[in-house]
Scaffold this motif. Sequence first.
Motif, short mmCIF file in Angstrom:
data_model
loop_
_atom_site.label_atom_id
_atom_site.label_comp_id
_atom_site.label_asym_id
_atom_site.label_seq_id
_atom_site.Cartn_x
_atom_site.Cartn_y
_atom_site.Cartn_z
N SER A 288 0.83 -1.21 0.00
CA SER A 288 0.00 0.00 0.00
C SER A 288 0.86 1.25 0.00
N SER A 289 1.96 1.23 0.75
CA SER A 289 2.78 2.43 0.89
C SER A 289 3.50 2.82 -0.40
N ILE A 290 3.71 1.87 -1.31
CA ILE A 290 4.32 2.24 -2.60
C ILE A 290 3.28 2.31 -3.72
N GLY A 291 2.03 2.00 -3.41
CA GLY A 291 0.98 2.08 -4.42
C GLY A 291 0.81 0.83 -5.25
N ALA A 292 1.27 -0.31 -4.74
CA ALA A 292 1.15 -1.59 -5.46
C ALA A 292 -0.24 -2.17 -5.18
N GLN A 293 -1.24 -1.61 -5.85
CA GLN A 293 -2.64 -1.91 -5.57
C GLN A 293 -3.01 -3.36 -5.82
N ARG A 294 -2.64 -3.91 -6.97
CA ARG A 294 -3.03 -5.29 -7.27
C ARG A 294 -2.37 -6.27 -6.32
N LEU A 295 -1.13 -6.02 -5.96
CA LEU A 295 -0.44 -6.88 -5.02
C LEU A 295 -1.13 -6.82 -3.65
N ARG A 296 -1.51 -5.64 -3.23
CA ARG A 296 -2.22 -5.47 -1.96
C ARG A 296 -3.54 -6.23 -1.98
N ASN A 297 -4.24 -6.17 -3.10
CA ASN A 297 -5.53 -6.87 -3.21
C ASN A 297 -5.36 -8.38 -3.13
N VAL A 298 -4.29 -8.91 -3.72
CA VAL A 298 -4.04 -10.35 -3.62
C VAL A 298 -3.72 -10.71 -2.17
N CYS A 299 -3.00 -9.85 -1.47
CA CYS A 299 -2.71 -10.09 -0.04
C CYS A 299 -4.01 -10.19 0.77
N ILE A 300 -4.98 -9.35 0.45
CA ILE A 300 -6.26 -9.37 1.16
C ILE A 300 -6.96 -10.72 0.95
N ALA A 301 -6.97 -11.20 -0.30
CA ALA A 301 -7.59 -12.50 -0.60
C ALA A 301 -6.82 -13.63 0.08
N PHE A 302 -5.50 -13.53 0.06
CA PHE A 302 -4.64 -14.54 0.69
C PHE A 302 -4.93 -14.57 2.19
N ARG A 303 -5.02 -13.40 2.80
CA ARG A 303 -5.27 -13.33 4.24
C ARG A 303 -6.63 -13.95 4.58
N ALA A 304 -7.62 -13.70 3.74
CA ALA A 304 -8.94 -14.30 3.96
C ALA A 304 -8.85 -15.82 3.93
N ALA A 305 -8.10 -16.36 2.98
CA ALA A 305 -7.92 -17.82 2.91
C ALA A 305 -7.17 -18.34 4.13
N SER A 306 -6.18 -17.58 4.60
CA SER A 306 -5.40 -18.04 5.77
C SER A 306 -6.26 -17.99 7.04
N GLU A 307 -7.14 -17.02 7.13
CA GLU A 307 -8.03 -16.93 8.30
C GLU A 307 -9.00 -18.10 8.35
N LEU A 308 -9.28 -18.70 7.19
CA LEU A 308 -10.16 -19.87 7.13
C LEU A 308 -9.37 -21.17 7.18
N ASN A 309 -8.04 -21.06 7.38
CA ASN A 309 -7.14 -22.24 7.35
C ASN A 309 -7.33 -23.03 6.07
N ASN A 310 -7.54 -22.32 4.97
CA ASN A 310 -7.81 -22.92 3.67
C ASN A 310 -6.49 -23.06 2.91
N ARG A 311 -5.84 -24.22 3.11
CA ARG A 311 -4.53 -24.43 2.51
C ARG A 311 -4.56 -24.36 0.98
N PRO A 312 -5.52 -25.03 0.28
CA PRO A 312 -5.56 -24.91 -1.18
C PRO A 312 -5.75 -23.46 -1.64
N GLY A 313 -6.60 -22.72 -0.93
CA GLY A 313 -6.81 -21.31 -1.25
C GLY A 313 -5.55 -20.50 -1.02
N CYS A 314 -4.81 -20.82 0.03
CA CYS A 314 -3.55 -20.13 0.32
C CYS A 314 -2.51 -20.43 -0.76
N LEU A 315 -2.46 -21.68 -1.21
CA LEU A 315 -1.50 -22.05 -2.26
C LEU A 315 -1.80 -21.32 -3.56
N ARG A 316 -3.09 -21.24 -3.91
CA ARG A 316 -3.48 -20.50 -5.12
C ARG A 316 -3.14 -19.02 -4.96
N ALA A 317 -3.43 -18.48 -3.79
CA ALA A 317 -3.15 -17.06 -3.53
C ALA A 317 -1.65 -16.78 -3.57
#
Length: 164
Positions: A90-119
């Motif tokens: 976010s601090s350098i303006g890497a918007q798409r990368l930040r958005n993927v981090c958000i999806a990855f974090r959501a998968a990790s909060e659900l302990n969703n290993r396949p989702g984390c691997l895809r993310a």
Amino acid sequence: MLGLSVEQHRADMNRLLAILFHQGVLDEQFLQLQHLQDESSPNFVSEVVTIYFHESEKLLRNLRALLVDKELSDYKKMGIHLNQLMGSSSSIGAQRLRNVCIAFRAASELNNRPGCLRALELLEYEYCYLKNKLHEYFQIEQQRMLAAAVRYPAPQQHTDNPQG
């Protein structure tokens, strides 16, 4: 002709930035970062981005290591690494990368290993794309700076200095 003019390099830089903004790779935060650059720190943005890439590579390695072992995936640690990566992106303006981090974090909060691997795979792809495009941008910027610094030698003045 020695090379492209300063204006041509600037146009190339603006075209590349326009593409990255249109693709959602970068956002206005990158422009804010550019506004902090001046004559006293002409490489400010590239230095900040270099630090970002160095730190991000460590975080990506850590995330991959956490996902390698099926039995011991530490989703809480993953979330910590993702928050760091999300904040720095976010601090350098890497918007798409930040958005993927958000999806990855959501998968990790659900302990969703396949989702984390895809993310993680998508995160690594986006990271490489961003790194390549910003490397290209900074190369053009360097060429622009060199073109601006080119000075033609002043004509030599001849003086009559008879020796005799």
